[in-house]
Design an enzyme around this catalytic site. Structure first.
Site, mmCIF file in Angstrom:
data_model
loop_
_atom_site.group_PDB
_atom_site.id
_atom_site.type_symbol
_atom_site.label_atom_id
_atom_site.label_comp_id
_atom_site.label_asym_id
_atom_site.label_seq_id
_atom_site.Cartn_x
_atom_site.Cartn_y
_atom_site.Cartn_z
ATOM 1 C CG HIS A 101 6.330 -10.544 -19.171
ATOM 2 N ND1 HIS A 101 5.251 -10.106 -18.434
ATOM 3 C CD2 HIS A 101 7.398 -10.508 -18.349
ATOM 4 C CE1 HIS A 101 5.655 -9.847 -17.217
ATOM 5 N NE2 HIS A 101 6.951 -10.087 -17.132
ATOM 6 C CD GLU A 110 -3.904 10.065 -37.463
ATOM 7 O OE1 GLU A 110 -2.797 9.556 -37.274
ATOM 8 O OE2 GLU A 110 -4.822 10.001 -36.631
ATOM 9 C CG ASP A 146 -0.658 7.085 -39.352
ATOM 10 O OD1 ASP A 146 0.013 6.187 -39.899
ATOM 11 O OD2 ASP A 146 -1.315 6.914 -38.313
ATOM 12 C CB CYS A 153 1.351 15.046 -31.666
ATOM 13 S SG CYS A 153 0.015 14.327 -32.624
#
Lengths: 87, 572
Positions: free
Chosen positions: B188, B430, B454, B501
């Protein structure tokens, strides 16, 4: 005594928010309201009681109501399950 | 002293430590027979805490929205829970326990029960009960907690952990950052730090023990490192780094309103990677020419349950409208691997990065996928949407995913809902098989976007979460450059475009190489855009084309790096 049996249809199972909505609704009635799942029984008026059953998506849940206003209570719970998309 | 932890929310700050620690209270264990008096104290405490939570809920709703206030509504329900009060009353009556003692024991019972549950989501709920329990016991004893609300100077908050009610009280004018002993990226406190944009490091294990009030703290929540009373050298280094950062920022601001043009007039697109609609401010301030990657998994991660079609539609619409006619590439759900959802239990896998993740999972869970695709298509009329599937390994996977999108599109149109007719559908590259097969893929996809994190880990067979093989993260290696070259060439031959990206697109060594390979779109964190634009504006594509040809002939990451560094040195 009135009973209601259904299969949880929420991908997240019966988590904090739906549990607190159910407990709030159940708390409006005089009747004793129990929830039975995973071979254990909890008090539907208790959000901790519901959450402690660890109910997951696809599990069968049984709710039983006993008391003076059991008819109203079971109807209210049933419509809440539908409107919350839980069953 | 130096500690490390998980950088939960990025940024670097220097400040004074403010320790936030609430020691266990001491109270009488038993009462002297006045049960009624104890029950009255209990009920008074309940109503006082209930009022506090209601006020906090309202404040949070106004500050951060109803989503974030929902947790306090759940807290109120727990507080009202009849079993909590009833069992406490029994202990007060039968065992002559004091109200504080009885209530602590009852809540501890529930805390233990939740902590022992299998479901990670349920285990985290123990923190909610602990939060409420502490407030009630304090109220019974009439003690005021050391309060976050009372902080009135700039500090870095140091704590064991921060509960939902703690984080709701944070005022970012004073709390410049925080560090905690426990927590992970999805705890949290970490989620709230990102929402509030406060730098934060969680999971340091010992920061609370190692710090005293007033210590000087450097919180480097980029690297996940924290220095307590640093040496003058380290401090000077960081002050310099923060200062240089500010100076550069001003100089680079000049590039914000400009197009990205190389010295010989070649235009490329510099786009931003985002995780949520609220990132748009930064994107626009940094002059991005589009969104190259909207990571929708954060929409799923910062929630307690699967986000509804409506919630998703609103988020996508906001981003599309915010960008106007500029392109927005939205990636469909990329979950699994290192990204887990608390409410969607997935079986543990031996090799999660090679496992059932991203598009593989979505094609199996068409119910999840359908909700997202419907939301995307409905939002498409509000801007320039491009849909991108992650982790595509074969043409069949792409065809199945695309056919599903088209099916949902027909369904929506039959329902009378408008959908844009100009949505490009592309893929992340990727996986090496996809990079090798780019020529065949280029016939069916509308665009490629290379995901380098990746692609590097799969090309070098090196788990990027494993420190021991971190040396195999080799972004400039000719093996990787050659895969990238293959993808870009294949796309251009088919009249399509290629973007990137991953981290590499914003890397100052990689940019000259990528420009030389003909990359069309570079997508990076918004904060990297201006420096990338500054760099590209000083390069000639004709020159970097020759540079990359030389690089492709070299035999190592290091050799390529040196080649580019020497080239950039000559440019100055």
């Amino acid at each position: 005594m009135k009973q209601l049996k259904f299969v949880i249809a929420d991908p997240a199972g019966l988590h904090a928010r739906p549990a607190s909505v159910l407990a709030k609704e159940a708390g409006r009635f005089q009747s004793d309201i129990k929830v039975n799942a995973n071979g254990r029984i909890g008090n539907l008026k208790s959000v901790l009681g519901i959450m402690s059953l660890g109910i997951q998506n696809g599990q069968t849940v049984e709710i039983s109501v006993e008391g003076a206003d059991e008819g109203d209570a079971i109807a209210a719970i049933e419509s809440l399950l539908a409107s919350e998309g839980l069953a | 002293m130096k500690l490390s932890g998980i950088a939960a929310s990025q940024g670097i700050v220097i400040g004074k430590a403010y320790r936030y620690e609430n020691k266990p209270l001491s109270f009488e264990m038993h009462h002297n027979g006045d049960s009624a008096g104890e029950i009255e104290r209990l009920d008074r405490a309940f109503s006082a805490v209930s009022k506090d939570i209601q006020a906090l809920s309202e404040k949070t709703r106004l500050k951060l929205g109803a989503d974030h206030a929902a947790i306090f509504e759940a807290h109120l329900e727990i507080l009202k829970d009849p079993s909590l009060r009833w069992e406490t009353l029994q202990r007060i009556n039968d065992e002559k326990e004091s109200a504080a003692n009885a209530f602590s024991k009852v809540s501890q019972f529930f805390i233990d029960m939740f902590e022992n549950m299998e479901d990670a989501y349920m285990r985290e709920r123990a923190a909610d009960i602990r939060d409420i329990s502490a407030q009630v016991v304090n109220a019974i004893c009439g003690v005021n907690l050391k309060s976050i609300e009372s902080i009135d100077e700039e500090v870095i908050l140091i704590a064991e952990d921060l509960t939902p009610s703690d984080t709701a009280k944070l005022d970012k004018n004073f709390v410049k950052g925080f560090a905690t002993n426990i927590g992970g990226r999805t705890s949290h406190s970490a989620i709230m730090a990102r929402t509030l944009e406060i730098p934060a490091i969680v999971g340091t294990n010992t920061v609370l023990q190692d710090t005293s009030d007033g210590d000087i703290i450097i919180l480097d929540a980029v690297k996940g490192e924290l220095f307590i009373n640093p040496s003058p050298e380290v401090k000077a280094e960081y002050i310099k780094a923060i200062h240089e950062f500010e100076v550069q920022k001003k100089r680079r601001q000049l590039f914000a309103g400009l197009e990205t043009l190389s010295l010989d007039g070649v235009h490329v697109e510099l786009a931003a990677n985002i995780g949520a609609p609220k990132d748009l401010d930064k994107v626009l301030a940094n002059g991005a020419e589009g969104i190259g990657l909207y990571r929708t998994e954060f929409l799923y991660m910062d929630q307690l349950e699967v986000p509804s079609e409506e919630i998703q539609y609103e988020a996508y619409k906001k981003v599309l409208e915010g960008m106007g006619p500029k392109p927005v590439v939205i990636r469909t759900l990329d979950i699994g691997g290192d990204k887990k959802l608390p409410y969607l239990p997935l079986p543990d896998e031996l090799n999660p990065f090679l496992g059932h993740r991203a598009i593989r999972l979505c094609l199996d869970r068409l119910d999840l996928f359908e909700t997202q695709i419907r939301a995307l298509l409905r939002a498409s009329v509000h801007g320039n949407l491009k849909i991108m599937f992650p982790m595509i390994a074969t043409i069949e996977e792409f065809n199945r995913a695309k056919a599903f999108v088209l099916k949902i599109k027909d369904k929506l149109k039959a329902e009378g809902i408008a959908v844009s007719e100009n949505i490009e559908i592309g893929i992340m590259v990727e996986i090496p098989s996809t990079a090798v097969m780019a020529k065949q893929f280029a016939k069916v996809v509308d665009f490629f976007s290379i995901g380098t994190n990746d692609l590097i880990q799969y090309t070098f067979a090196a788990d990027r979460m494993n420190e021991q093989v971190a040396y195999l993260y080799q972004p400039y290696h000719p093996a990787l450059l050659s895969l990238i070259q293959n993808v870009i060439q294949a796309s251009h031959e088919a009249g399509k475009w290629t973007g990137m990206c991953g981290e590499m697109a914003g890397d100052l060594i990689a940019i000259p190489l990528l420009l030389g390979l003909g990359l069309d779109e570079f997508s990076m964190s918004a904060s990297s855009i201006l420096q990338a634009r500054e760099l590209i504006s000083g390069l000639k594509q004709s020159e970097v084309k020759a540079l990359v040809q030389k690089a492709l002939e070299l035999d190592s990451n290091e050799a390529v790096k040196q080649l580019v560094e020497a080239f950039l040195e000559n440019q100055k």
